[in-house]
Design an enzyme around this catalytic site. Structure first.
Site, mmCIF file in Angstrom:
data_model
loop_
_atom_site.group_PDB
_atom_site.id
_atom_site.type_symbol
_atom_site.label_atom_id
_atom_site.label_comp_id
_atom_site.label_asym_id
_atom_site.label_seq_id
_atom_site.Cartn_x
_atom_site.Cartn_y
_atom_site.Cartn_z
ATOM 1 C CD GLU A 194 14.844 -42.505 -12.214
ATOM 2 O OE1 GLU A 194 14.841 -41.265 -12.039
ATOM 3 O OE2 GLU A 194 14.066 -43.066 -12.993
ATOM 4 C CD GLU B 188 7.300 -40.390 -9.144
ATOM 5 O OE1 GLU B 188 6.504 -41.116 -8.529
ATOM 6 O OE2 GLU B 188 7.054 -39.207 -9.418
#
Length: 375
Positions: free
Chosen positions: A196, A339
């Protein structure tokens, strides 16, 4: 696997010289005189068939063998190149932190850098032979080219004032996550890693985990991107307020997700459910995607079969979530970048495990006596 169009072009380029040679062959003399070749050496010449056709056929045969070998190599690696990391982004409305301006500034840059493949996970993914797929689940601002558009809304509501989203929006985000997995499977993907991007989603993750695990927010809440002691206390207080205002029940995971979650967590929840539905292994990243996996398993316990842990995040609640899922992390390195970096970092370990599983000999094959446990 080599794309169909690429196969066709390779074959066309291999056979084109032969076709041209056959067209001009009737116009050539039967015997080709001695001449200098491309290497500067004297070619003795010979019949036109021996001089022109035979070498061309040898080159074409070699080209076909190379294509077959390349195809076999792709099939032999177990589809390791057919994998993606899906990064779901969403904006979290927590006005109590007074961080909305910072987030808007950040969110304008993060998707563009992801789409341009400039971020940390993009560099790691190149090494792990993994393609990055950024997805907009609920970002603010203008859609970014190169980012898959699945926006439910331009951010969630402030959960300290009421539900972050409606149950219908939560379901819509979950369905979008399932659809993402189905689309990736249709394109040949055999493994998905999760991740995310954003600011504020460790807050929503801690809030959701606090209710689902029935633990006080202080036991699960960390500093996220680097809060001070005072900022950490405000974060915990905001979670406590959100839980008090919404009164979500642990027995209703969808209600917890709608009351306290973000579109990114809901979308990732759908990715784990989609993995179970489509028999695609899903590698979870850290705390945030771990909470999404927990939501998926609480909604459908059978979804646990699709969840594979990658690393133990430095967030306080990460280990509690892993224990609740019954999963063990491959890497313990205090990652907290997000990430999907932890999930991508684990992919080479899965590759090595598969290489040993598929290629290593057994004790019997190696002439070794079976191991007997010693007292």
């Amino acid at each position: 696997m080599m794309p169909k169009k690429l196969w066709i072009w390779n074959l066309v380029l291999m056979f084109l010289p032969l076709v041209i040679t056959l067209m001009i062959l009737p116009h050539l003399p039967n015997q080709i005189p001695a001449h200098y070749g491309f290497d500067g050496q004297v070619d003795r010449g010979g019949s036109k068939y021996e001089t022109l056709i035979v070498p061309l056929l040898a080159v074409i045969t070699g080209g076909i063998l190379l294509l077959v070998a390349k195809f076999a190599g792709k099939a032999e690696d177990g589809g390791q190149n057919n994998r993606r990391v899906t990064l779901l982004g969403s904006i979290i409305a927590l006005l109590v932190f007074n961080a909305m301006t910072l987030y808007f500034l950040y969110t304008d840059m993060a998707p563009e850098n992801l789409a341009a493949r400039r971020t940390s996970v993009c560099q790691m993914a190149k090494t792990a032979r993994c393609e990055v797929v950024p997805v907009d689940m609920g970002m603010a601002g203008t859609p970014v080219p190169g980012v898959v558009p699945r926006r439910i809304a331009a951010g969630t509501a402030d959960f300290t004032q009421g539900p972050a989203m409606t149950r219908a929006e939560a379901l819509q985000a979950i369905a979008a996550g399932i659809a993402l997995v189905q689309a990736q499977k249709r394109s040949g993907v055999q493994l998905l890693a999760t991740g995310e991007m954003g600011i504020g989603n460790t807050t929503t993750s801690s809030a959701v985990a606090s209710v689902l695990l029935r633990r006080p927010p202080a036991a699960l809440t960390g500093r996220g991107a680097g809060l001070s002691d005072e900022g950490l206390q405000r974060k915990i207080a905001a979670i406590e307020r959100g839980i008090a205002v919404n009164s979500p029940a642990a027995a209703d995971p969808l209600g917890v997700l709608a009351a306290l979650g973000g579109f990114d967590i809901a979308g990732l929840c759908g990715v784990f459910l989609g993995g179970a539905l489509e028999s695609i292994p899903i590698v979870m990243d850290g705390f945030i995607s771990g909470v999404a996996a927990l939501c998926a398993v609480r909604l459908c316990p059978a979804a646990a079969k699709a969840v594979f842990a990658s690393h133990a995040s430095s967030e306080p609640g990460a280990q509690l979530v892993l224990e609740a899922l019954g999963k063990k992390a491959l890497i313990t390195a205090d990652f907290h970048l997000g990430e999907g970096t932890g999930a991508v970092a684990s992919l080479p370990l899965w590759d090595m495990a598969m290489a040993v599983y598929n290629g290593c000999y057994s004790f019997t094959e190696g002439g070794i006596a079976p191991y007997t446990p010693q007292c």
